[in-house]
Scaffold this motif. Structure first.
Motif, PDB file in Angstrom:
ATOM      1  N   UNK A 145       0.861  -1.188   0.000  1.00 21.15           N
ATOM      2  CA  UNK A 145       0.000   0.000   0.000  1.00 21.15           C
ATOM      3  C   UNK A 145       0.891   1.228   0.000  1.00 21.15           C
ATOM      4  N   UNK A 146       0.441   2.269  -0.711  1.00 19.43           N
ATOM      5  CA  UNK A 146       1.234   3.493  -0.787  1.00 19.43           C
ATOM      6  C   UNK A 146       0.317   4.696  -0.822  1.00 19.43           C
ATOM      7  N   UNK A 147       0.783   5.746  -0.168  1.00 20.70           N
ATOM      8  CA  UNK A 147       0.053   7.011  -0.176  1.00 20.70           C
ATOM      9  C   UNK A 147       1.000   8.104  -0.651  1.00 20.70           C
ATOM     10  N   UNK A 148       0.592   8.812  -1.690  1.00 19.63           N
ATOM     11  CA  UNK A 148       1.323   9.977  -2.185  1.00 19.63           C
ATOM     12  C   UNK A 148       0.341  11.122  -2.285  1.00 19.63           C
ATOM     13  N   UNK A 150      -2.826  13.038  -1.708  1.00 20.87           N
ATOM     14  CA  UNK A 150      -4.163  12.605  -1.278  1.00 20.87           C
ATOM     15  C   UNK A 150      -4.566  11.225  -1.792  1.00 20.87           C
ATOM     16  N   UNK A 151      -3.693  10.560  -2.565  1.00 18.48           N
ATOM     17  CA  UNK A 151      -4.059   9.298  -3.207  1.00 18.48           C
ATOM     18  C   UNK A 151      -3.459   8.099  -2.486  1.00 18.48           C
ATOM     19  N   UNK A 152      -4.315   7.102  -2.241  1.00 17.01           N
ATOM     20  CA  UNK A 152      -3.876   5.854  -1.613  1.00 17.01           C
ATOM     21  C   UNK A 152      -4.170   4.709  -2.567  1.00 17.01           C
ATOM     22  N   UNK A 153      -3.141   3.903  -2.825  1.00 15.33           N
ATOM     23  CA  UNK A 153      -3.301   2.712  -3.678  1.00 15.33           C
ATOM     24  C   UNK A 153      -2.906   1.479  -2.895  1.00 15.33           C
ATOM     25  N   UNK A 154      -3.659   0.400  -3.080  1.00 17.78           N
ATOM     26  CA  UNK A 154      -3.345  -0.863  -2.417  1.00 17.78           C
ATOM     27  C   UNK A 154      -3.262  -1.972  -3.447  1.00 17.78           C
ATOM     28  N   UNK A 163      -6.596   2.348  -6.734  1.00 19.77           N
ATOM     29  CA  UNK A 163      -6.823   3.483  -5.830  1.00 19.77           C
ATOM     30  C   UNK A 163      -8.029   3.218  -4.936  1.00 19.77           C
ATOM     31  N   UNK A 164      -7.858   3.402  -3.641  1.00 20.21           N
ATOM     32  CA  UNK A 164      -8.971   3.256  -2.706  1.00 20.21           C
ATOM     33  C   UNK A 164      -9.359   4.611  -2.119  1.00 20.21           C
ATOM     34  N   UNK A 165      -8.466   5.587  -2.228  1.00 20.04           N
ATOM     35  CA  UNK A 165      -8.734   6.971  -1.829  1.00 20.04           C
ATOM     36  C   UNK A 165      -8.033   7.873  -2.835  1.00 20.04           C
ATOM     37  N   UNK A 177      -7.543   5.167   7.675  1.00 22.84           N
ATOM     38  CA  UNK A 177      -8.662   5.336   6.751  1.00 22.84           C
ATOM     39  C   UNK A 177      -8.725   4.302   5.625  1.00 22.84           C
ATOM     40  N   UNK A 178      -7.616   3.641   5.323  1.00 24.78           N
ATOM     41  CA  UNK A 178      -7.627   2.682   4.214  1.00 24.78           C
ATOM     42  C   UNK A 178      -7.535   1.239   4.690  1.00 24.78           C
ATOM     43  N   UNK A 179      -7.414   1.023   6.005  1.00 29.24           N
ATOM     44  CA  UNK A 179      -7.373  -0.339   6.542  1.00 29.24           C
ATOM     45  C   UNK A 179      -8.748  -0.973   6.372  1.00 29.24           C
TER      46      UNK A 179
END
Length: 385
Positions: A145-148, A150-154, A163-165, A177-179
């Protein structure tokens, strides 16, 4: 067990990467950076609670916690040929925290807001990047999982990074927030591990300490941070924990002594019988050192062992005669949980250093920077913004 701890840009910790063991002992002179290392671990744990930004604010904000020296030291500065001075900054302002355990690794990068001056909250730090990976060190191939920004990808079950966020607030962590059991299971697992870490540095033993007074008791497998539920925690150990270990720990420190819990209308009270006395002593009558030792005993013999317990200067108020029994108590607890001890008590440090599975670090300052001698620096990569 945590195998590696990494901190960059936090107070006097300009850039350190440390291997950890079952017992990790951190010592050094006053002002060497012991408290900074302790706080950095606590701050990392608070990421999983969504409290990292608030904790930094309580310390005076990001600017107050950042490394205050130059971005790098020249050879002339180190040799004293020229004074320590700032240079043209090549990198971004950043505070980074991370660790890797036997399964996963996690790191977070906090920095200054991009819209500084356009909001009354413009001094709040923002999360620039986060990463969760499998294995020893972060790489493109093992990133889960990575966040850069405002974007979170798993990484999903099909091996795709989805992208989940796409609009995660700058002050929110992907850890909170992404768990998700479906697409963010590894994040969920890591978050719960971090939330189970325990820190003990505010165990009160003063005259008005909560542990000195009767209190309504409920089953307490984990001692609270201030030790106010000591009586209930000890009774829980006696009923569902290692009763013999508790008895041996008390007798080791106070030969011939024993403890029991009295209950009156639901109020639990600690009583201690000491050799030679004709009556039991109530918690309110115990010395600060005796009470602190019992608090540490309750913390370390928890029937619900934590993945990590961090003790900050546990020797406070203890008579030197109690340091060796405390060391044995810590070593016993380390059979079930990983322990980090921050201390400058020579006898405690000496006894713990001889324990198998103990790694010792003697911190020192050089030009305001905390320096740690480590024979083996683990491989480490920070997430990219």
């Amino acid at each position: 067990m945590i195998l590696t701890l990494a901190v960059s840009g936090y107070r006097s910790l300009r850039d350190i990467v440390l291997p950890l063991d079952r017992i990790t002992l951190v010592t050094g002179a006053n002002g060497s950076g012991k408290s900074s290392l302790y706080r950095s671990i606590r701050l990392l744990a608070e990421v999983s609670q969504g409290q990292a930004i608030a904790s930094l604010a309580a310390e005076g904000g990001l600017n107050s916690t950042l490394w205050a020296g130059p971005e790098a030291f020249s050879r002339a500065m180190k040799q004293g040929e020229v004074p320590v001075q700032g240079t043209v900054r090549k990198g971004v302002v950043s505070l980074k925290l991370g660790f890797a355990d036997e399964d996963y690794g996690y790191a977070i990068d906090l920095g200054l807001p991009a819209d500084a001056g356009r909001s009354l909250f413009s001094m709040d730090p923002e999360i620039k990047a986060e990463a969760l990976w499998a294995g020893e060190a972060l790489s493109r191939s093992n990133e889960i999982a990575a966040r850069n920004g405002p974007t979170v990808r798993v990484l999903n079950a099909q091996g795709q990074r989805i992208p989940v966020f796409q609009n995660l607030a700058r002050f929110d962590s992907m850890m909170t927030h992404a768990a998700d059991p479906k697409d963010g299971l590894e994040l969920l697992v890591m978050r719960e591990r971090m939330r189970a870490w325990r820190f003990y540095d505010h165990l009160r033993t003063d005259r008005d300490a909560p542990a000195r007074f009767p209190k309504i008791g409920t089953r307490t497998p984990v001692l609270s941070g201030d030790g106010g539920d000591l009586a209930a925690a000890l009774q829980t150990i006696l009923e569902i924990g290692d009763e013999r270990a508790l008895e041996e720990a008390v007798d080791d420190a106070f030969p011939g002594a024993s403890v029991r819990i009295s209950v009156n209308d639901g109020y639990f009270e600690l009583l201690m019988q000491q050799k030679g006395l004709l009556r039991e002593l109530r918690a309110s009558e115990l010395s600060d050192g005796t009470l602190r030792y019992l608090l540490l005993t309750a913390a370390l013999l928890s029937p619900r062992p934590a993945p990590l317990v961090v003790l900050n200067e546990p020797e406070t108020s203890l008579h030197p005669a109690l340091l060796e029994p405390l060391a044995r108590l810590i070593a016993r607890a380390a059979e079930k949980t990983q322990v980090i001890v921050v201390s400058h008590a020579e006898e405690l440090v000496s006894v713990l250093s001889s324990e198998r599975g103990c790694m010792r670090y003697d911190l020192r300052k050089e030009l305001g920077e905390t320096v740690v001698d480590s024979a083996d620096t683990p491989r480490w990569n920070w997430p990219k913004r």
